[in-house]
Enzyme design. Structure first.
Site, short mmCIF file in Angstrom:
data_model
loop_
_atom_site.label_atom_id
_atom_site.label_comp_id
_atom_site.label_asym_id
_atom_site.label_seq_id
_atom_site.Cartn_x
_atom_site.Cartn_y
_atom_site.Cartn_z
N LEU A 1 0.80 -1.22 0.00
CA LEU A 1 0.00 0.00 0.00
C LEU A 1 0.84 1.28 0.00
CD1 LEU A 1 -2.87 -1.12 2.39
CD2 LEU A 1 -2.98 -0.81 -0.09
N VAL B 1 1.88 4.52 -2.62
CA VAL B 1 0.94 5.36 -3.35
C VAL B 1 0.38 4.67 -4.58
CG1 VAL B 1 2.74 6.56 -4.68
CG2 VAL B 1 0.53 7.68 -4.25
N MET B 2 1.21 3.93 -5.33
CA MET B 2 0.71 3.24 -6.53
C MET B 2 -0.29 2.16 -6.15
SD MET B 2 1.84 4.43 -9.46
CE MET B 2 1.79 3.07 -10.63
N ASN C 1 -0.74 -5.21 3.81
CA ASN C 1 0.56 -4.54 3.81
C ASN C 1 1.40 -5.13 4.93
OD1 ASN C 1 1.90 -2.02 2.44
ND2 ASN C 1 2.45 -1.87 4.61
N ALA D 1 10.76 -3.85 -6.59
CA ALA D 1 11.28 -4.89 -7.48
C ALA D 1 12.49 -5.58 -6.86
CB ALA D 1 11.65 -4.29 -8.84
N ASN E 1 7.99 -2.58 -11.31
CA ASN E 1 8.93 -2.45 -12.43
C ASN E 1 10.00 -3.53 -12.33
OD1 ASN E 1 8.13 -0.41 -14.20
ND2 ASN E 1 8.89 1.20 -12.85
N SER F 1 1.97 1.88 -16.22
CA SER F 1 2.52 3.21 -16.47
C SER F 1 1.47 4.28 -16.30
CB SER F 1 3.11 3.29 -17.88
OG SER F 1 3.65 4.57 -18.11
N GLY G 1 2.12 6.69 -13.52
CA GLY G 1 2.39 7.31 -12.24
C GLY G 1 1.20 7.26 -11.30
N LYS H 1 7.25 -2.85 -21.03
CA LYS H 1 7.26 -1.73 -20.07
C LYS H 1 8.66 -1.15 -19.93
CE LYS H 1 5.77 1.02 -16.75
NZ LYS H 1 6.90 1.44 -15.95
N HIS I 1 9.23 0.95 -22.90
CA HIS I 1 8.45 2.17 -22.68
C HIS I 1 9.24 3.15 -21.81
CE1 HIS I 1 6.02 4.52 -19.84
NE2 HIS I 1 5.11 4.66 -20.79
N ASN I 2 9.80 2.66 -20.73
CA ASN I 2 10.54 3.54 -19.83
C ASN I 2 11.81 4.07 -20.48
OD1 ASN I 2 8.55 2.74 -18.03
ND2 ASN I 2 9.94 2.58 -16.31
N GLU J 1 10.79 6.77 -22.62
CA GLU J 1 10.48 7.89 -21.71
C GLU J 1 11.76 8.66 -21.36
OE1 GLU J 1 9.41 7.98 -17.05
OE2 GLU J 1 8.02 6.81 -18.28
#
Length: 483
Positions: free
Chosen positions: A11, A13-14, A33, A77, A103, A129, A131, A184, A187-188, A191
């Site tokens: 738990l 923020v994401m 959690n 990760a 990630n 993705s 945020g 992903k 993608h990063n 980015e």
């Protein structure tokens, strides 16, 4: 009675925002959690009055879930994921699904998929993705892993994902084992490249053109109405216009040392492993590394001087050059990223839908932009497209931008403004369009000092030759192989 649709562990923020997103789409969610007080504060705070239940132990947490159980892990990760998996295996049973939404390195996901499947369970490694905001309102999701899991998690994933104009969800199945996390990762990496290009553009506007933060914000605002329309251009406009308490631009008071969490580095490492010239993204990663050497750069600035800045006479014309250059370099970044995905797909036998990946990136994610619709069209028109640069639309973009691109790169070099992403992208393009490169001399050098052999243009490919260049080396050659 087990009536909860999905469980989530972690738990931060994401994790919190994904739980709230799931609940808002009609799903009942169980949360756990490691620190029990975090679970309690969430249930009593943001999760109060919602179909969200908190648990202090994994046994009761798992017991609350509908079968087959679906549990999403949102922890750091690496080792933490492996440890959480081991704890879950003690309370789950065959057919249940473990989902890693962090990630994670794609190679870890390949390993974990095989391990979980050997226990009779299913595993999903999904890129997430967008945020904090995306997690709450609709992220881009890139799931891969056990194919049998897709039909079971699809209703939840596609419900919570971002939607584009026609209501299509920015989430679809990517492929087996580590495919989702690989996509992903790329993608990063893209980015990283996009952000570096924007930062170099800002540096050029600030130090060569002498624009104020507000003036630069206005330029980015204008660009966001056209071909460069994207999330990163939009937030750059907002950042440049944001004022500190004293009325000055806040961005100018931020220390110029960039952080990174590793996905850009992983992309570069993968490119080296697969032999893909991911030059722009590599330079973006190295630029962050150079920025981190702040104290050393300050000392060097006292030792070395650079050229005197020469401001272009036609500022408006140069800004137009910058816009075209940024667009062209951005095309190269995506072209290189897609080449990397294609090589990985060959290696791991993934059946990647390249147009579908562009659609997944159209909304919710950090690199979302109108530009991605053109990538989707390119692969729909030619699914086996060798290189994005060869798609007619992007070929015309590059051709139209060439003169501007060279003027911008030249101005940066002549004025001593570092622009590694712009210049490396241009160098890649010039190399790609060259029928003949100087690698013939390189092969001669390798054969001279190491008898590594070479091929000849007047003989069929696959025939290798060695020359006794000095008269002393002999005729024995080394075996041939390509890394």
């Amino acid at each position: 009675m087990s009536n909860v649709d999905i469980g989530l562990i972690g738990l931060a923020v994401m994790g919190e925002n994904l739980v709230l997103n799931m609940e808002s789409k009609g799903f009942a969610v169980a949360v756990f959690n490691r620190t029990a007080s975090k679970t309690d504060s969430f249930i009593q705070g943001r999760g109060a009055g919602k179909r969200i239940s908190g648990y202090h132990d994994l046994v009761s947490f798992a017991a609350a879930l509908k079968k087959p159980r679906k549990i999403m892990i949102m922890v750091k990760a690496g080792q933490a994921v492996d440890e959480t998996i081991e704890h879950l295996l003690e309370v789950l049973e065959p057919g249940d699904i473990i989902i890693d939404g962090g990630n994670s390195n794609y190679q870890d996901t390949i390993r974990r998929t095989a391990y979980i499947e050997s226990k009779g369970l299913l595993y999903v490694g999904t890129g997430v993705s967008g945020g904090e905001e995306g997690a709450l309102t609709g992220p881009s999701l890139m799931p891969g892993g056990s194919s049998a899991a897709w039909s079971l998690v699809k209703p939840i994933f596609q419900a919570i994902a971002a939607k584009v104009e026609n209501g299509q969800s920015c989430c679809d199945w990517v492929g087996e084992n580590g495919a989702g996390h690989f996509v992903k990762m790329v993608h990063n990496g893209i980015e990283y490249g996009d952000m570096e290009l924007i930062c170099e553009t800002y540096d050029i506007m600030k130090n060569i053109l002498g624009l104020t933060s507000d003036e630069m914000g206005n330029v980015f605002d204008e660009w966001n109405q056209g071909n460069l329309n994207s999330y990163l251009i939009e937030i750059t406009k907002d950042i440049l216009r944001f004022k500190d308490n004293d009325g000055g631009p806040l961005a100018e008071k931020i220390l110029d040392t960039a952080g990174q969490k590793g996905t850009g580095k992983w992309t570069g490492i993968a490119a080296l492993e697969f032999g893909v010239p991911l030059t722009l993204i590599g330079e973006a990663v190295f630029s962050r590394c150079l920025s981190a050497a702040k104290a050393e750069r300050v000392r060097a600035s006292k030792v070395f001087s650079g050229p005197k800045i020469t401001k272009p006479r036609d500022v408006k014309g140069f800004i137009k050059d910058l816009e075209r250059s940024l667009y062209a370099a951005k095309v190269v970044s995506y072209a290189q990223g897609y080449l990397l995905m294609r090589e990985a797909a060959k290696e791991y036998k993934w059946n990647l839908n390249y147009g579908g990946i562009a659609l997944m990136w159209r909304g919710g994610c950090i690199i979302r932009s109108a530009f991605l619709g053109k990538i989707k069209e390119a692969f729909e028109n030619k699914p086996d497209l060798e290189n994005l640069l060869l798609a007619p639309f992007f070929t015309s973009v590059i051709e139209e931008a060439q003169a501007s691109w060279r003027r911008v790169a030249g101005a940066a070099v002549e004025n001593g403004i570092p622009a590694p992403a712009f210049t490396s992208a241009l160098a890649y393009f010039d190399g790609y369009r060259s029928e003949r490169l100087p690698a013939n001399l390189l092969q001669a050098q390798r054969d001279y000092f190491g008898a590594h052999t070479y091929e000849r243009i007047d003989r069929p490919r696959g025939e290798f030759f060695h020359t006794n260049w000095t008269g002393h080396g002999g005729d024995t050659s080394a075996s041939t192989y390509t890394v």
